[in-house]
Design a protein around this motif. Structure first.
Motif, PDB file in Angstrom:
ATOM      1  N   GLU A 274      -1.382   4.092 -16.529  1.00  0.00           N
ATOM      2  CA  GLU A 274      -2.660   3.441 -16.796  1.00  0.00           C
ATOM      3  C   GLU A 274      -2.866   2.196 -15.951  1.00  0.00           C
ATOM      4  N   HIS A 275      -1.816   1.772 -15.256  1.00  0.00           N
ATOM      5  CA  HIS A 275      -1.883   0.526 -14.486  1.00  0.00           C
ATOM      6  C   HIS A 275      -1.554   0.700 -13.006  1.00  0.00           C
ATOM      7  N   ASN A 276      -1.148   1.910 -12.598  1.00  0.00           N
ATOM      8  CA  ASN A 276      -0.621   2.073 -11.243  1.00  0.00           C
ATOM      9  C   ASN A 276      -0.930   3.489 -10.753  1.00  0.00           C
ATOM     10  N   ILE A 277      -1.625   3.602  -9.609  1.00  0.00           N
ATOM     11  CA  ILE A 277      -2.036   4.917  -9.120  1.00  0.00           C
ATOM     12  C   ILE A 277      -0.840   5.768  -8.707  1.00  0.00           C
ATOM     13  N   ASN A 278       0.212   5.144  -8.211  1.00  0.00           N
ATOM     14  CA  ASN A 278       1.430   5.878  -7.860  1.00  0.00           C
ATOM     15  C   ASN A 278       2.048   6.495  -9.108  1.00  0.00           C
ATOM     16  N   MET A 279       2.144   5.693 -10.185  1.00  0.00           N
ATOM     17  CA  MET A 279       2.684   6.210 -11.442  1.00  0.00           C
ATOM     18  C   MET A 279       1.738   7.259 -12.044  1.00  0.00           C
TER      19      MET A 279
ATOM     20  N   ARG B 296       0.809  -1.216   0.000  1.00  0.00           N
ATOM     21  CA  ARG B 296       0.000   0.000   0.000  1.00  0.00           C
ATOM     22  C   ARG B 296       0.847   1.272   0.000  1.00  0.00           C
ATOM     23  N   ALA B 297       2.167   1.107  -0.038  1.00  0.00           N
ATOM     24  CA  ALA B 297       3.060   2.270  -0.029  1.00  0.00           C
ATOM     25  C   ALA B 297       2.807   3.184  -1.214  1.00  0.00           C
ATOM     26  N   GLU B 298       2.505   2.599  -2.365  1.00  0.00           N
ATOM     27  CA  GLU B 298       2.289   3.418  -3.563  1.00  0.00           C
ATOM     28  C   GLU B 298       0.993   4.221  -3.478  1.00  0.00           C
TER      29      GLU B 298
ATOM     30  N   LEU C 142      -6.195  -3.558  -2.425  1.00  0.00           N
ATOM     31  CA  LEU C 142      -4.984  -3.520  -1.599  1.00  0.00           C
ATOM     32  C   LEU C 142      -3.987  -2.578  -2.268  1.00  0.00           C
ATOM     33  N   ASN C 143      -3.847  -2.738  -3.565  1.00  0.00           N
ATOM     34  CA  ASN C 143      -3.119  -1.798  -4.411  1.00  0.00           C
ATOM     35  C   ASN C 143      -3.751  -1.869  -5.797  1.00  0.00           C
ATOM     36  N   ASP C 144      -3.111  -1.269  -6.790  1.00  0.00           N
ATOM     37  CA  ASP C 144      -3.724  -1.250  -8.119  1.00  0.00           C
ATOM     38  C   ASP C 144      -3.893  -2.642  -8.716  1.00  0.00           C
TER      39      ASP C 144
END
Length: 300
Positions: free
Chosen positions: A142-147, A80-82, A240-242
């Protein structure tokens, strides 16, 4: 818990590192240029670029941290760090925007003659560098909320540089030095809208809210079509994450079945949840005529 994995897009560190390097170059150039030219918009753009450097470093740190293995003290690892990084980055976007509006309002009452040629040259540099940085992160976003948070910082910075360039041209050919403040405010308002949207998304994930595209009643309806299912209840669905969408629920079986039969039933449920709802982590507690609330949603 049952894990049904699909193929996730792999985010690479090198894209972030390259973007960090470009943004450091832009920031230093625009700070020097803003001081020499007297352009608030250019200094504002530099400040935004500096916030990008911090945000990109945070995104890089969170991305690497998320890859660490789980252990007895951290059973989910740092996955969940991202999301936390995206949450922090969204707040910085809004804070920077408010500061820019404040500075622009002050400049309105104290107009300054600005070296437009320097503004035009450095804003063009910002467009190129930020454009390249945003382009290399677009697929990851498009695949990762952090990115996505990193990409939005870069993309809005490119738009900010476009606005500064337009302002520089208007100052050069028409002498409209007040445009510098107007462009700063327009940049800031856009940042606020983008930041609020990202803040809303990351907050929902941190609060374990049901994802927007998930309809709990539709899940229940589909699972109830499977033979042997009595009632699916006590349901929780969260990110939990993306890459990991979890479902936790109680399943009241229609018959008093053996564990091996339940395994077959669970497999059918997994396929339905993965194929129709893209839920890839499932934890279901089997029950048979257990006396408790059978409500779909229960406050635990």
């Amino acid at each position: 818990m049952s894990n049904v994995h699909n193929h996730n897009h792999e985010v690479k560190d090198k894209n972030l590192i390259f973007s960090i390097f470009l943004n450091i170059l832009i920031t230093v150039s625009q700070v020097i240029g803003g001081i020499l030219s007297g352009s608030l918009a250019l200094l504002s753009d530099a400040l935004h670029n500096f916030s990008d450097v911090i945000s990109l470093l945070l995104s890089l740190f969170a991305h690497r941290l998320s890859k660490k293995d789980a252990n007895e003290n951290r059973t989910f690892g740092y996955k969940r760090a991202e999301i936390i990084a995206a949450f922090v980055n969204s707040i910085t976007l809004i804070i920077v925007a408010i500061f820019l509006i404040y500075e622009a309002i002050i400049r309105f009452s104290n107009p300054v003659i600005i070296s437009s040629n320097l503004v035009i040259g450095l804003s063009f540099l910002g467009i190129v560098f930020n454009g390249v940085s945003a382009l290399i992160l677009k697929k990851d976003s498009e695949h990762n909320i952090n990115m996505k948070s990193a990409y939005l910082h870069l993309f809005t910075d490119m738009l900010a540089s476009v606005a500064v360039l337009i302002g520089g041209l208007l100052m050069k050919y028409f002498g409209w030095f007040w445009v510098d403040s107007v462009m700063t405010i327009l940049i800031a308002v856009y940042l606020i809208f983008v930041g609020i949207d990202l803040l809303r998304t990351s907050t929902k994930m941190l609060m374990l809210f049901t994802p927007d595209h998930i309809n709990i009643k539709e899940i229940v309806s589909e699972v109830h079509k499977i033979s042997g299912v009595g009632k699916l209840h006590h349901i929780h669905v969260w990110h939990l994450n993306d890459g990991e969408l979890h479902l936790e629920a109680h399943l009241d079986c229609s018959n008093d079945i053996k564990m091996s039969e339940f395994n077959n039933l669970l497999h059918q449920i997994e396929l339905v949840l993965l194929e129709k709802f893209h839920i890839n982590h499932i934890n279901i507690q089997p029950e048979f005529k257990k006396e408790d609330s059978k409500d779909i949603i229960v406050q635990d």
